[in-house]
Design a protein around this motif. Structure first.
Motif, PDB file in Angstrom:
ATOM      1  N   ALA A  41      42.221  46.293  40.577  1.00 27.36           N
ATOM      2  CA  ALA A  41      40.427  44.529  40.631  1.00 27.36           C
ATOM      3  C   ALA A  41      39.352  45.428  41.306  1.00 27.36           C
ATOM      4  O   ALA A  41      37.982  44.991  40.999  1.00 27.36           O
ATOM      5  N   LEU A  44      37.289  48.231  39.869  1.00 32.49           N
ATOM      6  CA  LEU A  44      36.657  47.342  38.498  1.00 32.49           C
ATOM      7  C   LEU A  44      35.698  46.757  39.477  1.00 32.49           C
ATOM      8  O   LEU A  44      34.514  47.002  39.064  1.00 32.49           O
ATOM      9  N   SER A  45      35.628  46.065  40.438  1.00 30.35           N
ATOM     10  CA  SER A  45      34.489  45.136  41.567  1.00 30.35           C
ATOM     11  C   SER A  45      33.025  46.298  42.146  1.00 30.35           C
ATOM     12  O   SER A  45      32.336  45.775  41.898  1.00 30.35           O
ATOM     13  N   ASP A  49      36.642  53.360  37.689  1.00 33.33           N
ATOM     14  CA  ASP A  49      37.139  53.743  36.635  1.00 33.33           C
ATOM     15  C   ASP A  49      39.117  52.776  36.786  1.00 33.33           C
ATOM     16  O   ASP A  49      39.119  53.362  37.899  1.00 33.33           O
ATOM     17  N   ALA A  50      39.196  52.011  36.596  1.00 31.73           N
ATOM     18  CA  ALA A  50      40.161  50.568  37.231  1.00 31.73           C
ATOM     19  C   ALA A  50      41.511  51.526  36.669  1.00 31.73           C
ATOM     20  O   ALA A  50      42.166  51.217  37.539  1.00 31.73           O
ATOM     21  N   CYS A  51      41.598  51.690  35.746  1.00 35.91           N
ATOM     22  CA  CYS A  51      42.710  51.916  35.429  1.00 35.91           C
ATOM     23  C   CYS A  51      42.958  54.188  36.217  1.00 35.91           C
ATOM     24  O   CYS A  51      44.342  53.641  36.331  1.00 35.91           O
ATOM     25  N   VAL A  70      42.313  46.454  30.619  1.00 32.19           N
ATOM     26  CA  VAL A  70      40.881  45.618  31.597  1.00 32.19           C
ATOM     27  C   VAL A  70      40.123  44.608  30.731  1.00 32.19           C
ATOM     28  O   VAL A  70      39.756  45.110  29.695  1.00 32.19           O
ATOM     29  N   THR A  73      36.840  40.503  33.988  1.00 31.06           N
ATOM     30  CA  THR A  73      36.971  40.450  35.234  1.00 31.06           C
ATOM     31  C   THR A  73      38.458  40.549  35.786  1.00 31.06           C
ATOM     32  O   THR A  73      38.738  40.851  37.597  1.00 31.06           O
ATOM     33  N   VAL A  75      42.089  42.885  35.651  1.00 28.60           N
ATOM     34  CA  VAL A  75      43.065  44.497  35.727  1.00 28.60           C
ATOM     35  C   VAL A  75      44.386  43.804  35.257  1.00 28.60           C
ATOM     36  O   VAL A  75      45.066  42.553  35.902  1.00 28.60           O
TER      37      VAL A  75
END
Length: 102
Positions: A41, A44-45, A49-51, A70, A73, A75
């Motif tokens: 998260a 992402l903010s 790449d969040a993953c 995702v 907003t 994850v």
């Protein structure tokens, strides 16, 4: 009679040890999922790449990333850790966590 009682107590002790090991591994899986979701998260903010960030953190915590979803907003992470593989127990332990930002 004494030998039989010792055998029963040994079996009960082993069963309790397997249960305790499962609880510890589940807590470890949940901690890894929570940390990976929070890191994802946060990434992402920042527009990253969040993953990929979540997978790296999950791996650093001794777990394996199973799924990463995702949304706008949020994850949602699913991880798995190896459970105790003794006394006939061969199941791995999984946990799910979700984190987001506003």
């Amino acid at each position: 009679m004494v030998v039989a009682c010792v055998g029963v107590l040994t079996l009960l002790g082993a069963a309790c040890a397997v249960c305790a090991a499962l609880v510890v591994d589940h807590r470890r899986a949940q901690s890894a999922a929570d940390l990976a979701a929070l890191a994802g998260a946060h990434a992402l903010s920042r527009g990253e790449d969040a993953c990929a960030v979540a997978a790296g953190l999950a791996s650093a915590n001794g777990s394996r990333l199973l799924t990463c979803a995702v949304s706008a907003t949020d994850v949602r992470i699913s991880v798995e850790v190896a459970g105790p593989h003794w006394l006939g127990q061969y199941a791995d332990v999984a946990a799910v966590s979700r984190a987001g930002w506003t």
